[in-house]
Design a protein around this motif. Structure first.
Motif, PDB file in Angstrom:
ATOM      1  N   LYS A  43       0.775  -1.014  -0.185  1.00  0.00           N
ATOM      2  CA  LYS A  43      -0.359   0.427   0.157  1.00  0.00           C
ATOM      3  C   LYS A  43       1.195   0.804   0.015  1.00  0.00           C
ATOM      4  CE  LYS A  43      -4.175   1.692   2.513  1.00  0.00           C
ATOM      5  NZ  LYS A  43      -5.393   1.852   3.544  1.00  0.00           N
ATOM      6  N   GLN A  44       2.065   0.699   0.768  1.00  0.00           N
ATOM      7  CA  GLN A  44       2.963   2.359   1.042  1.00  0.00           C
ATOM      8  C   GLN A  44       3.450   2.397  -0.533  1.00  0.00           C
ATOM      9  OE1 GLN A  44       5.706   2.459   4.268  1.00  0.00           O
ATOM     10  NE2 GLN A  44       3.753   2.236   5.818  1.00  0.00           N
ATOM     11  N   ARG A  45       4.011   1.360  -1.217  1.00  0.00           N
ATOM     12  CA  ARG A  45       4.262   1.829  -2.595  1.00  0.00           C
ATOM     13  C   ARG A  45       3.480   2.018  -3.220  1.00  0.00           C
ATOM     14  NH1 ARG A  45       7.141  -3.321  -1.221  1.00  0.00           N
ATOM     15  NH2 ARG A  45       5.416  -4.764  -2.117  1.00  0.00           N
ATOM     16  N   ALA A  46       2.082   1.779  -3.890  1.00  0.00           N
ATOM     17  CA  ALA A  46       1.341   1.992  -4.050  1.00  0.00           C
ATOM     18  C   ALA A  46       0.909   3.829  -5.036  1.00  0.00           C
ATOM     19  CB  ALA A  46       0.301   1.392  -3.887  1.00  0.00           C
ATOM     20  N   THR A  47       1.314   4.076  -2.982  1.00  0.00           N
ATOM     21  CA  THR A  47       0.859   5.096  -2.706  1.00  0.00           C
ATOM     22  C   THR A  47       2.306   5.683  -3.310  1.00  0.00           C
ATOM     23  OG1 THR A  47       0.064   4.749  -0.516  1.00  0.00           O
ATOM     24  CG2 THR A  47       0.960   7.152  -0.549  1.00  0.00           C
ATOM     25  N   LEU A  48       3.160   5.320  -3.666  1.00  0.00           N
ATOM     26  CA  LEU A  48       4.310   5.918  -3.802  1.00  0.00           C
ATOM     27  C   LEU A  48       4.002   6.662  -5.520  1.00  0.00           C
ATOM     28  CD1 LEU A  48       7.664   5.008  -2.033  1.00  0.00           C
ATOM     29  CD2 LEU A  48       7.134   7.349  -1.557  1.00  0.00           C
ATOM     30  N   VAL A  49       4.394   5.360  -5.651  1.00  0.00           N
ATOM     31  CA  VAL A  49       3.873   5.240  -7.288  1.00  0.00           C
ATOM     32  C   VAL A  49       2.723   6.430  -7.211  1.00  0.00           C
ATOM     33  CG1 VAL A  49       2.854   4.254  -9.561  1.00  0.00           C
ATOM     34  CG2 VAL A  49       4.761   3.014  -7.619  1.00  0.00           C
ATOM     35  N   GLY A  50       1.810   6.369  -7.374  1.00  0.00           N
ATOM     36  CA  GLY A  50       0.055   7.437  -7.502  1.00  0.00           C
ATOM     37  C   GLY A  50       0.891   9.019  -7.395  1.00  0.00           C
ATOM     38  N   LEU A  51       1.769   9.066  -6.666  1.00  0.00           N
ATOM     39  CA  LEU A  51       2.096  10.375  -6.657  1.00  0.00           C
ATOM     40  C   LEU A  51       3.677  10.476  -7.281  1.00  0.00           C
ATOM     41  CD1 LEU A  51       3.156  10.811  -2.278  1.00  0.00           C
ATOM     42  CD2 LEU A  51       1.531  11.574  -3.515  1.00  0.00           C
ATOM     43  N   GLY A  52       3.782   9.132  -8.204  1.00  0.00           N
ATOM     44  CA  GLY A  52       4.750   9.671  -9.744  1.00  0.00           C
ATOM     45  C   GLY A  52       6.585   9.920  -8.970  1.00  0.00           C
ATOM     46  N   LEU A  53       6.010   8.961  -7.675  1.00  0.00           N
ATOM     47  CA  LEU A  53       7.969   9.251  -7.602  1.00  0.00           C
ATOM     48  C   LEU A  53       8.176   7.227  -7.373  1.00  0.00           C
ATOM     49  CD1 LEU A  53       7.054  10.811  -4.330  1.00  0.00           C
ATOM     50  CD2 LEU A  53       8.705  11.962  -6.047  1.00  0.00           C
ATOM     51  N   ASN A  54       9.588   7.509  -7.939  1.00  0.00           N
ATOM     52  CA  ASN A  54      10.295   6.057  -7.670  1.00  0.00           C
ATOM     53  C   ASN A  54      11.577   6.050  -7.660  1.00  0.00           C
ATOM     54  OD1 ASN A  54      11.030   7.056  -9.777  1.00  0.00           O
ATOM     55  ND2 ASN A  54      10.010   5.393 -11.472  1.00  0.00           N
ATOM     56  N   LYS A  55      12.157   7.014  -7.637  1.00  0.00           N
ATOM     57  CA  LYS A  55      14.137   6.590  -6.745  1.00  0.00           C
ATOM     58  C   LYS A  55      14.164   7.704  -5.554  1.00  0.00           C
ATOM     59  CE  LYS A  55      15.195   5.347 -11.205  1.00  0.00           C
ATOM     60  NZ  LYS A  55      15.763   5.791 -12.982  1.00  0.00           N
ATOM     61  N   MET A  56      15.029   7.480  -4.798  1.00  0.00           N
ATOM     62  CA  MET A  56      15.253   8.470  -4.087  1.00  0.00           C
ATOM     63  C   MET A  56      15.884   9.357  -4.925  1.00  0.00           C
ATOM     64  SD  MET A  56      14.911   6.559  -0.871  1.00  0.00           S
ATOM     65  CE  MET A  56      16.490   7.501   0.242  1.00  0.00           C
ATOM     66  N   GLN A  57      15.273  10.738  -3.368  1.00  0.00           N
ATOM     67  CA  GLN A  57      15.853  11.646  -4.124  1.00  0.00           C
ATOM     68  C   GLN A  57      14.888  12.482  -5.110  1.00  0.00           C
ATOM     69  OE1 GLN A  57      17.560  13.694  -2.021  1.00  0.00           O
ATOM     70  NE2 GLN A  57      17.706  10.925  -0.747  1.00  0.00           N
ATOM     71  N   PRO A 117      -6.925  18.390  -1.293  1.00  0.00           N
ATOM     72  CA  PRO A 117      -6.833  17.120  -0.063  1.00  0.00           C
ATOM     73  C   PRO A 117      -6.457  15.618  -0.660  1.00  0.00           C
ATOM     74  CG  PRO A 117      -8.656  18.259  -0.362  1.00  0.00           C
ATOM     75  CD  PRO A 117      -8.044  19.113  -1.654  1.00  0.00           C
ATOM     76  N   SER A 118      -6.928  15.015  -1.200  1.00  0.00           N
ATOM     77  CA  SER A 118      -6.212  13.694  -2.158  1.00  0.00           C
ATOM     78  C   SER A 118      -4.499  13.681  -1.871  1.00  0.00           C
ATOM     79  CB  SER A 118      -6.680  13.190  -3.197  1.00  0.00           C
ATOM     80  OG  SER A 118      -6.521  13.859  -4.909  1.00  0.00           O
ATOM     81  N   VAL A 119      -3.961  14.589  -2.552  1.00  0.00           N
ATOM     82  CA  VAL A 119      -2.857  14.981  -2.146  1.00  0.00           C
ATOM     83  C   VAL A 119      -1.741  14.921  -1.158  1.00  0.00           C
ATOM     84  CG1 VAL A 119      -0.251  15.861  -3.846  1.00  0.00           C
ATOM     85  CG2 VAL A 119      -2.505  15.133  -4.818  1.00  0.00           C
ATOM     86  N   ARG A 120      -2.927  15.978   0.340  1.00  0.00           N
ATOM     87  CA  ARG A 120      -2.180  15.599   0.820  1.00  0.00           C
ATOM     88  C   ARG A 120      -2.143  14.628   1.785  1.00  0.00           C
ATOM     89  NH1 ARG A 120       1.047  20.539   2.403  1.00  0.00           N
ATOM     90  NH2 ARG A 120       0.696  21.976   1.632  1.00  0.00           N
ATOM     91  N   GLY A 121      -3.640  13.946   1.891  1.00  0.00           N
ATOM     92  CA  GLY A 121      -3.403  12.931   2.304  1.00  0.00           C
ATOM     93  C   GLY A 121      -2.721  11.762   2.128  1.00  0.00           C
ATOM     94  N   MET A 122      -2.279  11.641   0.652  1.00  0.00           N
ATOM     95  CA  MET A 122      -1.139  10.740   0.177  1.00  0.00           C
ATOM     96  C   MET A 122      -0.183  10.934   0.329  1.00  0.00           C
ATOM     97  SD  MET A 122      -2.303  10.836  -3.412  1.00  0.00           S
ATOM     98  CE  MET A 122      -1.281   8.732  -4.413  1.00  0.00           C
ATOM     99  N   VAL A 123       0.649  12.184   1.102  1.00  0.00           N
ATOM    100  CA  VAL A 123       1.313  12.856   1.587  1.00  0.00           C
ATOM    101  C   VAL A 123       1.487  12.051   3.346  1.00  0.00           C
ATOM    102  CG1 VAL A 123       3.019  14.190   1.989  1.00  0.00           C
ATOM    103  CG2 VAL A 123       2.352  14.536  -0.209  1.00  0.00           C
TER     104      VAL A 123
END
Length: 61
Positions: free
Chosen positions: A18-32, A41-47
């Protein structure tokens, strides 16, 4: 529309799917990596659900 800049600071290795899926949903996949996202509100909730993996760098009005 207001935006926020989000940076990935933690690794998704050995994290729940679920946490990995949240990162992908935010468009993040690599460190930094950073992304500029709409401040909704949805993006803030994911963060807020993965504060150990991401941080908000900047908030633009």
């Amino acid at each position: 529309m207001a935006t926020i800049v989000v940076k990935q600071i933690g690794s998704p290795i050995r994290r729940p799917a679920k946490q990995r899926a949240t990162l992908v949903g935010l468009g993040l996949n690599k460190m930094q990596k950073t992304r500029e996202l709409e401040d909704t509100p949805s993006v803030r909730g994911m963060v807020r659900s993965i504060p150990h993996l991401v941080e908000i760098i900047e908030e633009k009005p």
